[in-house]
Design a protein around this motif. Structure first.
Motif, mmCIF file in Angstrom:
data_model
loop_
_atom_site.group_PDB
_atom_site.id
_atom_site.type_symbol
_atom_site.label_atom_id
_atom_site.label_comp_id
_atom_site.label_asym_id
_atom_site.label_seq_id
_atom_site.Cartn_x
_atom_site.Cartn_y
_atom_site.Cartn_z
ATOM 1 N N THR A 133 9.383 -0.780 -26.078
ATOM 2 C CA THR A 133 10.773 -0.387 -26.311
ATOM 3 C C THR A 133 11.071 -0.356 -27.801
ATOM 4 O OG1 THR A 133 11.371 -1.505 -24.240
ATOM 5 C CG2 THR A 133 13.162 -0.912 -25.698
ATOM 6 N N ILE A 134 11.852 0.659 -28.228
ATOM 7 C CA ILE A 134 12.258 0.776 -29.631
ATOM 8 C C ILE A 134 13.779 0.681 -29.707
ATOM 9 C CG2 ILE A 134 12.470 3.310 -29.575
ATOM 10 C CD1 ILE A 134 11.006 1.260 -32.492
ATOM 11 N N ARG A 135 14.287 0.192 -30.840
ATOM 12 C CA ARG A 135 15.717 0.047 -31.059
ATOM 13 C C ARG A 135 16.103 0.800 -32.325
ATOM 14 N NH1 ARG A 135 12.968 -3.395 -28.572
ATOM 15 N NH2 ARG A 135 13.828 -4.682 -26.898
ATOM 16 N N TRP A 136 17.280 1.446 -32.285
ATOM 17 C CA TRP A 136 17.721 2.311 -33.380
ATOM 18 C C TRP A 136 19.166 2.009 -33.730
ATOM 19 C CZ3 TRP A 136 21.686 5.890 -33.621
ATOM 20 C CH2 TRP A 136 21.641 6.842 -34.650
ATOM 21 N N TRP A 137 19.469 1.957 -35.046
ATOM 22 C CA TRP A 137 20.828 1.689 -35.513
ATOM 23 C C TRP A 137 21.180 2.642 -36.648
ATOM 24 C CZ3 TRP A 137 23.002 0.545 -40.220
ATOM 25 C CH2 TRP A 137 24.318 0.047 -40.216
ATOM 26 N N SER A 138 22.427 3.083 -36.675
ATOM 27 C CA SER A 138 22.959 3.880 -37.771
ATOM 28 C C SER A 138 24.419 3.485 -37.949
ATOM 29 C CB SER A 138 22.853 5.377 -37.446
ATOM 30 O OG SER A 138 23.543 6.139 -38.415
ATOM 31 N N PRO A 139 24.956 3.545 -39.191
ATOM 32 C CA PRO A 139 26.344 3.113 -39.391
ATOM 33 C C PRO A 139 27.376 3.997 -38.698
ATOM 34 C CG PRO A 139 25.416 4.047 -41.412
ATOM 35 C CD PRO A 139 24.291 3.874 -40.465
ATOM 36 N N GLN A 140 27.008 5.231 -38.349
ATOM 37 C CA GLN A 140 27.968 6.142 -37.753
ATOM 38 C C GLN A 140 27.945 6.154 -36.228
ATOM 39 O OE1 GLN A 140 25.819 7.463 -40.277
ATOM 40 N NE2 GLN A 140 27.365 7.042 -41.856
ATOM 41 N N ASP A 141 26.940 5.553 -35.600
ATOM 42 C CA ASP A 141 26.758 5.725 -34.168
ATOM 43 C C ASP A 141 26.568 4.386 -33.452
ATOM 44 O OD1 ASP A 141 26.499 8.780 -33.884
ATOM 45 O OD2 ASP A 141 25.052 8.330 -35.459
ATOM 46 N N HIS A 142 26.750 4.444 -32.147
ATOM 47 C CA HIS A 142 26.445 3.313 -31.272
ATOM 48 C C HIS A 142 24.934 3.081 -31.324
ATOM 49 C CE1 HIS A 142 25.945 0.944 -27.648
ATOM 50 N NE2 HIS A 142 27.243 0.982 -27.378
ATOM 51 N N ILE A 168 18.786 1.705 -27.416
ATOM 52 C CA ILE A 168 17.492 1.135 -27.062
ATOM 53 C C ILE A 168 16.811 2.120 -26.126
ATOM 54 C CG2 ILE A 168 16.282 -0.797 -25.973
ATOM 55 C CD1 ILE A 168 18.706 -2.548 -26.624
ATOM 56 N N ALA A 169 15.542 2.419 -26.357
ATOM 57 C CA ALA A 169 14.833 3.384 -25.523
ATOM 58 C C ALA A 169 13.416 2.912 -25.249
ATOM 59 C CB ALA A 169 14.794 4.756 -26.196
ATOM 60 N N GLN A 170 12.967 3.116 -24.013
ATOM 61 C CA GLN A 170 11.571 2.855 -23.683
ATOM 62 C C GLN A 170 10.705 3.964 -24.276
ATOM 63 O OE1 GLN A 170 10.828 2.145 -19.528
ATOM 64 N NE2 GLN A 170 12.451 0.622 -19.351
ATOM 65 N N GLY A 195 22.174 8.965 -21.531
ATOM 66 C CA GLY A 195 21.361 7.906 -22.127
ATOM 67 C C GLY A 195 20.532 8.467 -23.264
ATOM 68 N N VAL A 196 19.463 7.767 -23.611
ATOM 69 C CA VAL A 196 18.585 8.225 -24.684
ATOM 70 C C VAL A 196 17.138 8.068 -24.231
ATOM 71 C CG1 VAL A 196 18.555 5.943 -25.799
ATOM 72 C CG2 VAL A 196 18.052 7.984 -27.151
#
Length: 481
Positions: free
Chosen positions: A400-409, A412-414, A458-459
């Motif tokens: 699983t990978i996790r992603w963050w950006s200041p503009q978006d929610h 988490i994606a497999q 989802g993502v």
């Protein structure tokens, strides 16, 4: 990380800095994957003269120049090494560029030097570092390097002067050398108990050397020619009786004006001192502590028995309760990474290794967000040009990978890659102007490259290419001599 050397051995991919090339050893061949994010992906193979291979490295163009991908392509090189031979390979097309033979036994490390035509060899017991010039055939020697790793030396961005820590006797030395000739520019005896490393600022104006934690807070700032400019010993007006010292340091990227503005000093007590480069005094101290009214805290939660997960906003008290302090090793700042514009700093503290803290450094520095996970964080990585952060945690379940950006929610994606029983996966951004936000993810057995896309509310991870220890050699390429 050792390269694989036979059937069934780990794949252990090695990546170019931009992530667009990957290499590994398959059987008796060097295998290089290029154009990895496109349909025209290519696999090249070349026979190795000797196995096993103990080191495999791409030359890092990162700070060497402002070259485009097209200008870099013909100059890409890979270094492979074992106990007796170092081979330097050109990548386009794949083939031997140069060999260095009769290597002394007990070599500690090998690496590229100031450019793709130099090779550094750190000899046994750190007696010396040899610099081999591939275009002239000449060699230079610097005696008694203190370390045989990247914290012990560094090349100045653009102009490529070498700064290196030496330990000839009881005192640490810093020496600065001209590129290629390695003539001595300056030599400074350090007032350190046990220097832990050096780092050039990205604008090439400063060299920072930090002392062992037992010495308390101590960072020596030198000019580019090796003159002592400042000694930082902690924030003014603070009782240093219980100063636990420094864990690591990190420079912010160079700004649009070409200057580096901040030096982050990660402390053993879990704080981060932010030094402004005008004075190298502490402007702010960041503490890894949840405040009662803290906003934008995200907690990982599982949404199905299949291992699907998502981030949900939570309170600071809830985040505090699910991230107990880790027993065992001494605490301290484990990881620090600046966003490409220097406006954000992501950090992980040893005492709560499952939390990624993201600080906004504009005007008054503050905690912008925190992401709380079930497992310890293994890696964090900013995209090279946009404020996107990848987070990779230890995982006992599905990859699983996790992603963050200041503009978006945050999401988490497999990732559809072979599960690794150790729970250890690696990630790497691939910086391609033709495909946005592409990255590698995988284990020692298999890696995929792709991107995240919104699907049905989802993502999902969309695969562009796959490299496996079982199929990578069979899927293309021809074996050269």
């Amino acid at each position: 990380m050792d390269a694989s050397t036979g059937p069934g051995a780990p794949l252990n991919l090695h990546f170019s800095e931009d992530g667009l090339y990957a290499a590994h050893v398959g059987g008796k061949a060097l295998v290089v994957h290029s154009n990895v994010a496109s349909e025209s992906k290519e696999v090249q193979l070349a026979r190795l003269k000797e196995i096993p291979v103990k080191s495999l490295k791409f030359f890092n163009f990162g700070n060497a120049s402002g070259l485009s991908h097209d200008e870099i392509a013909p100059r890409r090189r890979i270094l492979s090494a074992n106990d007796s031979r170092i081979s330097v390979w050109q990548v386009n097309p794949l083939g031997i560029f140069a060999d260095i033979e009769s290597i002394e036994p007990g070599t500690l490390a090998v690496d590229f030097g100031c450019d793709e035509n130099e090779v550094l060899v750190f000899h046994a017991w750190n007696t010396k570092m040899s610099i081999h010039s591939l275009d002239t055939g000449r060699s230079s020697v610097i005696k008694t390097p203190k370390f045989a790793h990247h914290l012990g030396f560094g090349y100045r961005p653009k102009t490529r002067q070498l700064a290196i820590l030496l330990k000839p006797d009881t005192s640490d030395l810093l020496t600065v050398h001209e590129p290629r000739s390695y003539e001595l520019v300056n030599r400074a005896v350090l007032s350190t108990i046990d220097a832990q490393g050096l780092k050039w600022s990205p604008d090439g104006k400063w060299i920072a050397v930090w002392d062992a934690a037992s010495a308390g807070t101590k960072v020596l700032i030198f000019t580019a020619d090796g003159q002592l400019f400042r000694t930082y010993t902690g924030p003014s007006g603070v009782d240093d009786t219980f100063d636990l010292g420094i864990k690591q340091i990190e420079w912010s990227p160079a700004s649009d004006q070409g200057t580096c503005q901040t030096l982050a000093v990660g402390k053993v007590n879990g704080n981060i001192d932010l030094l402004r480069t005008r004075t190298f005094s502490s402007a702010t101290t960041l503490s890894h502590v949840f405040q009662a009214d803290q906003q934008c805290i995200w907690r990982e939660r599982y949404t199905s028995a299949a291992g699907d997960a998502e981030y949900a906003e939570t309170s600071s008290s809830s985040a505090f309760n699910m991230s107990p302090e880790t027993a065992g090793p001494p605490r301290g700042v484990l990881t620090m990474a600046f966003s490409p514009d220097g406006r954000l700093l992501a950090s992980v503290d040893t005492s709560r290794q499952n939390v990624v803290w993201i600080w906004s450094l504009e005007s008054t520095p503050r905690l912008a967000s925190a992401l709380v996970h079930e497992q310890p964080v293994r890696q964090i990585a900013w995209h090279a040009s946009t404020p996107q952060l990848l987070i990779n945690t230890m995982s006992n379940g599905l990859p699983t990978i996790r992603w963050w950006s200041p503009q978006d929610h945050p999401v988490i994606a497999q990732v559809p890659v072979q599960r690794n029983e150790s729970g250890k996966y690696d990630m790497k951004w691939a910086i391609d102007s033709n495909v946005d936000s592409v990255f590698w993810f995988g284990s020692s057995e298999e890696h995929v490259i792709g991107y995240l896309s919104a699907q049905n509310g989802g993502v999902e991870f969309e695969v562009l290419n796959l490299v496996s220890s079982k199929s990578s050699v069979a899927h293309g390429g021809s074996l050269g001599r």
